[in-house]
Design a protein around this motif. Structure first.
Motif, PDB file in Angstrom:
ATOM      1  N   UNK A 133      55.914  17.184  15.931  1.00 10.83           N
ATOM      2  CA  UNK A 133      56.788  16.048  15.674  1.00 10.83           C
ATOM      3  C   UNK A 133      58.038  16.146  16.540  1.00 10.83           C
ATOM      4  N   UNK A 134      58.441  15.026  17.124  1.00 12.11           N
ATOM      5  CA  UNK A 134      59.646  15.006  17.948  1.00 12.11           C
ATOM      6  C   UNK A 134      60.867  15.224  17.063  1.00 12.11           C
ATOM      7  N   UNK A 135      61.868  15.883  17.627  1.00 13.44           N
ATOM      8  CA  UNK A 135      63.122  16.095  16.907  1.00 13.44           C
ATOM      9  C   UNK A 135      64.083  14.964  17.240  1.00 13.44           C
ATOM     10  N   UNK A 136      64.849  14.553  16.247  1.00 18.57           N
ATOM     11  CA  UNK A 136      65.776  13.448  16.416  1.00 18.57           C
ATOM     12  C   UNK A 136      67.196  13.960  16.649  1.00 18.57           C
ATOM     13  N   UNK A 137      68.013  13.097  17.208  1.00 26.10           N
ATOM     14  CA  UNK A 137      69.425  13.378  17.441  1.00 26.10           C
ATOM     15  C   UNK A 137      70.106  13.697  16.107  1.00 26.10           C
ATOM     16  N   UNK A 138      71.005  14.668  16.130  1.00 22.90           N
ATOM     17  CA  UNK A 138      71.708  15.094  14.925  1.00 22.90           C
ATOM     18  C   UNK A 138      72.865  14.181  14.543  1.00 22.90           C
ATOM     19  N   UNK A 139      73.266  13.291  15.426  1.00 24.33           N
ATOM     20  CA  UNK A 139      74.386  12.394  15.126  1.00 24.33           C
ATOM     21  C   UNK A 139      73.994  11.436  14.007  1.00 24.33           C
ATOM     22  N   UNK A 140      74.895  11.257  13.068  1.00 19.22           N
ATOM     23  CA  UNK A 140      74.649  10.380  11.929  1.00 19.22           C
ATOM     24  C   UNK A 140      74.354   8.961  12.410  1.00 19.22           C
ATOM     25  N   UNK A 141      73.279   8.386  11.905  1.00 20.54           N
ATOM     26  CA  UNK A 141      72.912   7.016  12.232  1.00 20.54           C
ATOM     27  C   UNK A 141      72.128   6.862  13.521  1.00 20.54           C
ATOM     28  N   UNK A 142      71.886   7.942  14.250  1.00 23.15           N
ATOM     29  CA  UNK A 142      71.138   7.861  15.504  1.00 23.15           C
ATOM     30  C   UNK A 142      69.685   8.247  15.237  1.00 23.15           C
ATOM     31  N   UNK A 143      68.763   7.435  15.705  1.00 20.86           N
ATOM     32  CA  UNK A 143      67.336   7.700  15.504  1.00 20.86           C
ATOM     33  C   UNK A 143      66.618   7.965  16.825  1.00 20.86           C
ATOM     34  N   UNK A 144      67.402   8.274  17.878  1.00 23.60           N
ATOM     35  CA  UNK A 144      66.785   8.544  19.180  1.00 23.60           C
ATOM     36  C   UNK A 144      66.228   9.971  19.223  1.00 23.60           C
ATOM     37  N   UNK A 145      65.287  10.174  20.124  1.00 26.71           N
ATOM     38  CA  UNK A 145      64.700  11.498  20.319  1.00 26.71           C
ATOM     39  C   UNK A 145      65.739  12.434  20.933  1.00 26.71           C
ATOM     40  N   UNK A 146      65.830  13.643  20.406  1.00 25.29           N
ATOM     41  CA  UNK A 146      66.747  14.639  20.948  1.00 25.29           C
ATOM     42  C   UNK A 146      66.230  15.148  22.287  1.00 25.29           C
ATOM     43  N   UNK A 147      67.154  15.379  23.217  1.00 25.90           N
ATOM     44  CA  UNK A 147      66.799  15.837  24.556  1.00 25.90           C
ATOM     45  C   UNK A 147      67.449  17.182  24.896  1.00 25.90           C
ATOM     46  N   UNK A 148      68.472  17.581  24.141  1.00 30.34           N
ATOM     47  CA  UNK A 148      69.172  18.834  24.414  1.00 30.34           C
ATOM     48  C   UNK A 148      69.731  19.397  23.115  1.00 30.34           C
ATOM     49  N   UNK A 149      70.170  20.650  23.184  1.00 34.46           N
ATOM     50  CA  UNK A 149      70.712  21.322  22.011  1.00 34.46           C
ATOM     51  C   UNK A 149      72.137  21.776  22.310  1.00 34.46           C
ATOM     52  N   UNK A 150      73.013  21.547  21.346  1.00 35.19           N
ATOM     53  CA  UNK A 150      74.423  21.898  21.447  1.00 35.19           C
ATOM     54  C   UNK A 150      74.719  23.056  20.511  1.00 35.19           C
ATOM     55  N   UNK A 151      75.411  24.066  21.030  1.00 33.61           N
ATOM     56  CA  UNK A 151      75.876  25.177  20.201  1.00 33.61           C
ATOM     57  C   UNK A 151      77.358  25.400  20.491  1.00 33.61           C
TER      58      UNK A 151
END
Length: 68
Positions: free
Chosen positions: A2-20
């Protein structure tokens, strides 16, 4: 898988990178998708990754992947 989604509230786009974050060094690192399930990482879509802002005095390190 399953594709992972963006962590921003209200965003349903596919995640492309990871922030730490490294709070001690006042640094944010944005790079390729990290392992799923890391509670200290935030997956971002391309739009939110491009718009990333950090507190004043912090450094952003952007890890780019090589494209062939």
């Amino acid at each position: 898988m399953r594709d992972r989604l963006c962590s921003k509230v209200g965003c349903a786009r596919e995640a492309m990178s990871t922030l730490t974050y490294d709070y001690g060094d006042q640094m944010a690192a944005l790079g390729p998708m990290g392992p799923a399930g890391d509670p200290h990482a935030h997956d971002l879509c391309a739009i939110h990754a491009d718009r990333l802002s950090v507190p004043k005095g912090w450094v952003v390190v952007r890890h780019e992947t090589l494209r062939t």
